[in-house]
Design a protein around this motif. Structure first.
Motif, PDB file in Angstrom:
ATOM      1  N   ASP A   1      -5.448  -1.001  -4.717  1.00  0.00           N
ATOM      2  CA  ASP A   1      -4.855  -1.525  -3.490  1.00  0.00           C
ATOM      3  C   ASP A   1      -5.759  -2.590  -2.888  1.00  0.00           C
ATOM      4  O   ASP A   1      -6.753  -2.270  -2.251  1.00  0.00           O
ATOM      5  CB  ASP A   1      -4.629  -0.374  -2.500  1.00  0.00           C
ATOM      6  CG  ASP A   1      -3.817  -0.811  -1.302  1.00  0.00           C
ATOM      7  OD1 ASP A   1      -3.319  -1.954  -1.313  1.00  0.00           O
ATOM      8  OD2 ASP A   1      -3.679  -0.011  -0.363  1.00  0.00           O
ATOM      9  N   GLU A   2      -5.424  -3.854  -3.098  1.00  0.00           N
ATOM     10  CA  GLU A   2      -6.240  -4.980  -2.639  1.00  0.00           C
ATOM     11  C   GLU A   2      -7.721  -4.735  -2.926  1.00  0.00           C
ATOM     12  O   GLU A   2      -8.540  -4.710  -2.010  1.00  0.00           O
ATOM     13  CB  GLU A   2      -6.015  -5.224  -1.150  1.00  0.00           C
ATOM     14  CG  GLU A   2      -4.548  -5.430  -0.835  1.00  0.00           C
ATOM     15  CD  GLU A   2      -4.314  -6.093   0.501  1.00  0.00           C
ATOM     16  OE1 GLU A   2      -5.254  -6.720   1.007  1.00  0.00           O
ATOM     17  OE2 GLU A   2      -3.192  -6.000   1.013  1.00  0.00           O
TER      18      GLU A   2
ATOM     19  N   SER B   1       0.836  -1.202   0.000  1.00  0.00           N
ATOM     20  CA  SER B   1       0.000   0.000   0.000  1.00  0.00           C
ATOM     21  C   SER B   1       0.866   1.247   0.000  1.00  0.00           C
ATOM     22  O   SER B   1       0.575   2.213  -0.711  1.00  0.00           O
ATOM     23  CB  SER B   1      -0.899   0.025   1.235  1.00  0.00           C
ATOM     24  OG  SER B   1      -1.658  -1.139   1.309  1.00  0.00           O
TER      25      SER B   1
HETATM   26 MG   LIG Z   1      -2.190  -2.759   2.314  1.00  0.00          MG
END
Ligand SMILES: [Mg+2]
Ligand SMILES: Nc1ncnc2c1ncn2[C@@H]1O[C@H](COP(=O)(O)OP(=O)(O)O)[C@@H](O)[C@H]1O
Lengths: 280, 554
Positions: free
Chosen positions: A196-197, A68
């Motif tokens: 991000d994910e 991240s």
């Molecule tokens: Mg993360």
């Protein structure tokens, strides 16, 4: 002519115009010796990353490995501690507020928790994607032009949620909310999407649907993608490249053409020895 | 609350109110409600401003008078410092004991008033009614009545603070209980525990943090109020202030005001610090080593636990010391129950004799003052509150300046502001409205800032990530998310301002308060009873409207 085609051609035109501006026209991201610390935590320890335009890159790594942080450094949501990052021809590490905003308006960002404004309708949430390119703040649906509303509806239809345009965002399921977030990113007419994910809070079936949607629209529109992901299958299916991080350092960077699933799983096991790999 | 409720995917939401041609949705109930509020508010405010002859030009002319008054207040001086400091100490102790008393009453009352713990729906209604009643009677009015019953001194002040605070504390306590989760209670019940056990083990741990926060917040408010109580003979530094004002010793009045400001600001800072340490335990840092679990059956002495225990003992010590110092027998409220009941008994039956023609205009004037003050106050307070919210404030110095402004304004008791405005624009309702409007900056500004700081940060980050500017963040993420709270706070402020405006009558700033104080002074208790009932009715009405709005805008 359908709405979708309009957006596509416009997006293409945008890319072309940027091409002429860029010195290295075919490079989307170039990061060298990226360092980022939070107090005493050294989250990134000298990461290099180069991503070509149109490339689809997947970042793998344990929680806390710095994925991240890396993505946030790329669009300036985090300030670098040291190092250089050039994204779409813009030097992020030296860019001031105005330049940075202009760059961000060209980069879509997909969050794990969608980050929709719960109390607003889906259409209003998608319109937020235009905030970077239209001048002056807007409040309420009627403050946007009809053309802008129509464009936003087009993006919602493209992610399959045209019917829910006037539903409040918090009345949708997780998978639907992430699709609204994708529409919001498309509203930016981005040249690059950082995700991000994006499917970490979704069940496997929805996760696969949302990833398929994301990669498909990006491929169609020629949008460069950097995405963090835990599903090796999906990564191999769509990505051109896989980059692995471990405690803030890059430990893997290979094209998927030369990678077998076994090899990725092996590497993934290395990244995360205890990981239970779900091959859904 | 980061994660949104995830519904099962296939459940397509039914009935989409979509109108593709116009690209405008059918108006939702929320929109309609907001429009109704605006449509009612604007003409009402204008009419109110007209009614109290609100005229901003009067302010310009008043500058000279205020400057004059201020000139006579300088240089500030403190006559007889030991006495002033003794009175200040008394004020602090009154605030502390009043809050403790209110807490003791509020805890059982809250369990009776919370829908999920009340023994019977009728008890629930009754308890809620009693709480609203406590809130509706201004603390100054309680004080006047208690001074009548018990004579001049600190005890009437403590009782007044205590009873009036119940109106807010028991309400917030009960709301916290209603918001607690049923799961832990069920788990306790499943072990075969009794009702008390269920409440103490299943509910209390969930609400205790919110309750503590409420207590800290209230002691802050009570300190401000206890300053003013001296004006009616209920002890504390207000005594000295009124002496100075009466004797036209403006320099010494200014000296006392400055001492009060410092004390209140110190308390505010202390309460912020207290809130930090008690409510947000330090999560970072290595966990303390557990020595040997089998022999130590108590949790380890972590930093948090030590702070809490010390704070608890300090509080207990302070309460006992205050009782001794002020020579108060904690049983007095019980032993002199007869006298107290007698004074309240004389409020009944309510009658309007002696004020037939005065009453209605006074009520209208009070409402008008409250409305104008809250609207003008909000226009000033909302921008200040936004700049004072750390997550949206554009720059550190602006944030600090806005917080400082709020702190300073909050530190000035409204009665003192009213005195200044009366000096500037003369006796009458406009002085009251201006005093309340300025006071609103401090009160509402803080509520706005705090609730903006609590909104989820995700959407703010999303707006930043699309390249949105500060204004985009404000319009797209902050205001839409905070809107229900902003409206709720505004309604609460209206309620506070209308109640306070009844008190401003004391210094000649218009409204029903003048009539109320006169009626008590002339021993016309039955008229006082009527006026108190009227205030109760107004407060009750505002509460109903707030509830209606809350139902539609959430
Ligand atoms: Mg993360
Ligand atoms: N805002 C922050 N403040 C302090 N530490 C942070 C912050 N963001 C991330 N970190 C730390 O940086 C490291 C990398 O985190 P992150 O980039 O979120 O990892 P990942 O996304 O791979 O799970 C972790 O040790 C994390 O605790």
């Amino acid at each position: 002519m359908s709405l979708i085609q309009i957006t596509n051609t416009e997006a293409d035109a945008d890319i072309d115009s940027h091409h002429s501006r860029n010195i290295q026209a075919d490079i989307a991201i170039e990061a060298t010796a990226l360092h980022k610390s939070f107090g005493s935590t050294h989250a990134l320890k000298g990461v290099d990353l180069k991503v070509a335009k149109g490339e689809m890159t997947v970042l793998l790594g344990l929680s806390g490995s710095g994925k991240s942080t890396l993505l946030r450094c790329l669009n300036g949501l985090h300030q670098l501690t040291s190092g250089e990052v050039t994204v779409l021809g813009e030097a992020v590490h030296v860019a001031k507020a105005r330049k940075l905003r202009a760059l961000r308006s060209r980069v879509g960002f997909i969050f794990q928790h969608f980050n929709l404004v719960n109390r607003l309708t889906c259409l209003e949430n998608v319109l937020i994607g235009a905030a970077g390119r239209i001048r002056g703040p807007r409040y309420g649906l009627l403050s946007y032009t009809k053309a802008q509303r129509r464009e936003a509806l087009g993006h919602l239809e493209r992610v399959g949620l045209g019917d829910l345009a006037f539903q409040r965002a918090d009345s949708l399921s997780g998978g639907q909310q992430q699709r609204v977030a994708i529409a919001r990113a498309l509203m930016q007419k981005p040249e690059l999407i950082l995700a991000d994910e994006p499917v970490a809070s979704l069940d496997p079936q929805n996760a696969a649907n949302v990833m398929d949607l994301l990669f498909q629209v990006c491929r169609e529109d020629g949008i460069t993608v950097v995405c963090t992901l835990h599903q090796v299958d999906l990564a191999l299916q769509w990505a051109n490249r896989i980059v692995g991080l471990r405690s803030g350092e890059k430990v893997l960077d290979e094209s998927t053409a030369s990678l077998s699933k076994e090899r990725v799983l092996e590497v993934y096991q290395q990244l995360d020895p205890d990981a239970e790999i779900t091959t859904s | 609350m980061m994660l949104t409720k995830a519904h099962p995917e296939p459940s397509k939401i039914t009935t989409s109110p979509r109108t593709p041609e116009s690209l405008i949705p059918r108006p939702t109930r929320e929109k309609v409600t907001l429009w109704i509020i605006l449509a009612a508010l604007i003409p009402l405010t204008l009419a109110s401003a007209e009614h109290i002859e609100f005229d901003l030009r009067a302010l310009g002319g008043g500058f000279g008078d205020v400057a004059n008054l201020l000139a006579r207040m300088l240089p500030p001086e403190v006559n007889d410092p030991p006495r002033v400091f003794e009175l200040l100490l008394e004020t602090l102790m009154m605030a502390l004991l009043g809050t403790v008393l209110a807490t003791i009453i509020s805890v059982p009352l809250a369990f009776l008033a919370a829908a999920n713990t009340t023994p019977h729906p009728l008890v629930h209604r009754g308890a809620r009614m009693l709480i609203t009643m406590c809130r509706a009677v201004p603390d100054l009015v309680f004080a006047v009545l208690f001074v009548r019953a018990l004579g001049i001194g600190v005890l009437p002040g403590i009782l007044a603070l205590g009873l009036h605070s119940v109106g807010m504390m028991a309400k917030l306590f009960a709301d916290a209980i209603e918001q607690s989760e049923a799961g832990p209670r069920e788990a306790v019940r499943a072990t075969g525990a009794g009702r008390m056990g269920e409440l103490i083990m299943g509910v209390l741990p969930q609400v205790i943090a919110a309750w503590l926060g409420t207590c800290i917040y209230r002691i802050d408010i009570n300190l401000r109020t206890s300053v003013v109580l001296g004006f009616v003979g209920a002890g504390g530094i207000g005594f000295a202030l009124q002496d100075s004002l009466r004797g036209l010793m403006y320099e010494s009045a200014m000296g006392i005001v400055l001492i009060i400001l410092v004390a209140i600001a110190a308390m505010e800072i202390a309460s912020i610090a207290l809130r930090r340490t008690l409510l947000n335990p330090i999560s970072a840092g290595p966990a303390p080593r557990v020595p040997d679990v089998s022999s130590a059956l108590l949790p380890p002495w972590s930093g948090d636990r030590r702070t809490r225990t010390i704070a608890g003992f300090l509080l207990l010590g302070a309460v006992i010391y205050s009782l001794i110092h002020l020579r108060i027998n904690p049983l007095v409220p019980i032993t002199s129950f007869g006298e107290l009941a007698a004074v309240f008994g004389r409020l009944f039956p309510p009658s309007i004799s002696g004020a037939e023609e005065l009453l209605l205009p006074a009520v209208v004037e009070t409402l008008a003052i409250g409305l104008v003050a809250t609207v003008i106050g909000a226009l000033l307070a909302i921008p200040v509150g936004i700049l004072a919210a750390s997550n949206i404030s554009p720059a550190r110095p602006i944030f600090a300046a806005a917080r400082m402004l709020i702190l300073v304004v909050r530190a000035i008791p409204e009665l003192i502001l009213a005195v200044v405005f009366v000096a500037a624009i003369g006796l009458g309702p406009m002085a009251g409205a201006m005093a309340l409007a300025v006071e609103t900056i401090g009160f509402l500004g803080k509520l706005v800032a705090d609730s903006i700081e609590e909104i989820p940060v995700g959407p703010l980050e999303a707006v930043r990530a699309v390249g949105g500017s500060w204004w985009d963040q404000l319009c797209n993420a902050v205001i839409p998310q905070a809107l229900p709270q902003l409206i709720g706070h505004w309604m609460y402020m209206l309620d506070v301002n209308i109640r306070t405006s009844t008190v401003l009558g004391v210094v000649g700033a218009g409204g029903i308060g003048f009539l109320l104080m006169e009626s008590i002074r002339t021993l016309n208790f039955n008229l006082a009873g009527t006026i108190i009932l009227l205030i109760f009715a107004i407060v009750f009405m505002i509460e109903r409207i707030s509830a209606w709005i809350r139902k539609h805008v959430a």
